[in-house]
Design a protein around this motif. Sequence first.
Motif, PDB file in Angstrom:
ATOM      1  N   LEU A 272       0.814  -1.216   0.000  1.00  0.00           N
ATOM      2  CA  LEU A 272       0.000   0.000   0.000  1.00  0.00           C
ATOM      3  C   LEU A 272       0.848   1.267   0.000  1.00  0.00           C
ATOM      4  O   LEU A 272       0.338   2.353   0.248  1.00  0.00           O
ATOM      5  N   GLY A 273       2.135   1.111  -0.272  1.00  0.00           N
ATOM      6  CA  GLY A 273       3.013   2.273  -0.314  1.00  0.00           C
ATOM      7  C   GLY A 273       3.765   2.533   0.970  1.00  0.00           C
ATOM      8  O   GLY A 273       4.443   3.556   1.098  1.00  0.00           O
ATOM      9  N   GLY A 274       3.677   1.629   1.938  1.00  0.00           N
ATOM     10  CA  GLY A 274       4.414   1.789   3.180  1.00  0.00           C
ATOM     11  C   GLY A 274       5.915   1.708   2.948  1.00  0.00           C
ATOM     12  O   GLY A 274       6.382   0.923   2.121  1.00  0.00           O
ATOM     13  N   ARG A 275       6.659   2.505   3.689  1.00  0.00           N
ATOM     14  CA  ARG A 275       8.118   2.488   3.580  1.00  0.00           C
ATOM     15  C   ARG A 275       8.787   2.419   4.949  1.00  0.00           C
ATOM     16  O   ARG A 275       9.904   1.929   5.072  1.00  0.00           O
ATOM     17  N   ARG A 276       8.113   2.925   5.974  1.00  0.00           N
ATOM     18  CA  ARG A 276       8.714   2.950   7.305  1.00  0.00           C
ATOM     19  C   ARG A 276       7.680   2.472   8.315  1.00  0.00           C
ATOM     20  O   ARG A 276       6.481   2.462   8.042  1.00  0.00           O
ATOM     21  N   SER A 277       8.158   2.088   9.487  1.00  0.00           N
ATOM     22  CA  SER A 277       7.275   1.539  10.510  1.00  0.00           C
ATOM     23  C   SER A 277       7.641   2.114  11.870  1.00  0.00           C
ATOM     24  O   SER A 277       8.819   2.393  12.143  1.00  0.00           O
ATOM     25  N   TYR A 278       6.634   2.277  12.727  1.00  0.00           N
ATOM     26  CA  TYR A 278       6.874   2.681  14.111  1.00  0.00           C
ATOM     27  C   TYR A 278       6.032   1.808  15.027  1.00  0.00           C
ATOM     28  O   TYR A 278       5.034   1.202  14.622  1.00  0.00           O
ATOM     29  N   LEU A 279       6.432   1.749  16.267  1.00  0.00           N
ATOM     30  CA  LEU A 279       5.654   1.084  17.308  1.00  0.00           C
ATOM     31  C   LEU A 279       6.052   1.694  18.646  1.00  0.00           C
ATOM     32  O   LEU A 279       7.029   2.442  18.743  1.00  0.00           O
ATOM     33  N   GLU A 280       5.284   1.373  19.680  1.00  0.00           N
ATOM     34  CA  GLU A 280       5.552   1.888  21.016  1.00  0.00           C
ATOM     35  C   GLU A 280       5.722   0.724  21.976  1.00  0.00           C
ATOM     36  O   GLU A 280       5.007  -0.281  21.876  1.00  0.00           O
ATOM     37  N   VAL A 281       6.656   0.860  22.910  1.00  0.00           N
ATOM     38  CA  VAL A 281       6.912  -0.216  23.862  1.00  0.00           C
ATOM     39  C   VAL A 281       7.415   0.379  25.168  1.00  0.00           C
ATOM     40  O   VAL A 281       8.227   1.309  25.168  1.00  0.00           O
ATOM     41  N   VAL A 282       6.906  -0.133  26.284  1.00  0.00           N
ATOM     42  CA  VAL A 282       7.384   0.288  27.601  1.00  0.00           C
ATOM     43  C   VAL A 282       8.786  -0.272  27.801  1.00  0.00           C
ATOM     44  O   VAL A 282       9.052  -1.446  27.524  1.00  0.00           O
ATOM     45  N   GLU A 283       9.699   0.564  28.267  1.00  0.00           N
ATOM     46  CA  GLU A 283      11.105   0.175  28.285  1.00  0.00           C
ATOM     47  C   GLU A 283      11.407  -1.024  29.169  1.00  0.00           C
ATOM     48  O   GLU A 283      12.385  -1.729  28.928  1.00  0.00           O
ATOM     49  N   ASP A 284      10.596  -1.283  30.194  1.00  0.00           N
ATOM     50  CA  ASP A 284      10.896  -2.429  31.042  1.00  0.00           C
ATOM     51  C   ASP A 284      10.287  -3.732  30.511  1.00  0.00           C
ATOM     52  O   ASP A 284      10.391  -4.777  31.162  1.00  0.00           O
ATOM     53  N   ASN A 285       9.675  -3.686  29.319  1.00  0.00           N
ATOM     54  CA  ASN A 285       9.203  -4.903  28.662  1.00  0.00           C
ATOM     55  C   ASN A 285      10.366  -5.458  27.840  1.00  0.00           C
ATOM     56  O   ASN A 285      10.457  -5.281  26.630  1.00  0.00           O
TER      57      ASN A 285
END
Length: 312
Positions: A272-285
Amino acid sequence: MSDLSARDIGHRVVVRHRLPGGQSTDVIGVLQGYDAGWLVVRHSDSTLHRVRLQDVSAAKRIPPMPLRPVDVEQLFLTTALGRPAVETSYVGQWLLRASDGWTGRANSLLPAGDPEMPVSEALKLAEAFYTDRGLQPLALVRLESPAAQELGQLGWVDARPEQADVQVMHTTLELVNASPDYEVTVSDKPDAAWYEAAFEGAPPAVAPAVMEGAPKAAFASVELDGRVVAVGRGSMTGHWLGVDAVRVDPEYRRRGLATAILQELARWSGQLGGRRSYLEVVEDNKPAMTTYTNLGYAMAYRYRYLTNQPTS
């Protein structure tokens, strides 16, 4: 002639080869297959290019594509669009979000851009917005950002001092979009089995409105032993793929299922034209941090929640 072998699978390569008409062309990507007289190269948009070895005139491994510097301000806004709240309002360019109290992201002020008034006045309007809805005023702030400093000077404090920082991580799809080791189903709408796997117990009543509210979203799942044991959600905002709600049944962890979910969502996005990705994560996981780092994700910024009404 190819200088590659099966040992180069998983690495970035360039392959020059002859087309049926006799002209030469190059394909650059990650080597995914090398057998039975064929090379298979995976492009950044998830397309697979099959090249006969007899048509290869030159091929070699090349360095991994470096992560381009990320526009943190733009990504800060992109994360909000990837998982929109049920109710939104604005104070100038600042975004107010409310979703019946479910999740901090969907029930907090995003102080990005210009509030178009003194910050103290903008915060009073934000406080009234949340108080009218029976919610604790929260602001999601990037650590060390001007907004975080301004809110701190005006008396806003850490709303969750017992919790670790949240990292927003980013990568390029070329590092993530390999073929998964499991069969992953992707749908544009989650079913009951997806929600059952995504939550411990019944999901909050507002969850479907939040999870399904993005204009372009996908819901991935893996079924083993007759039931869904791993899920994740992807959303497209411009060329960015946002990944969230990744959860693996405790009995099936440490088998690469989270990796498979991310890989299939990346493949969906690339088409679909995606080129980059992001996500979020708690640092102690730590397990999640390890999985994401191994897939090439790197930190873009950290955030915390501030409030003017700390709980005792």
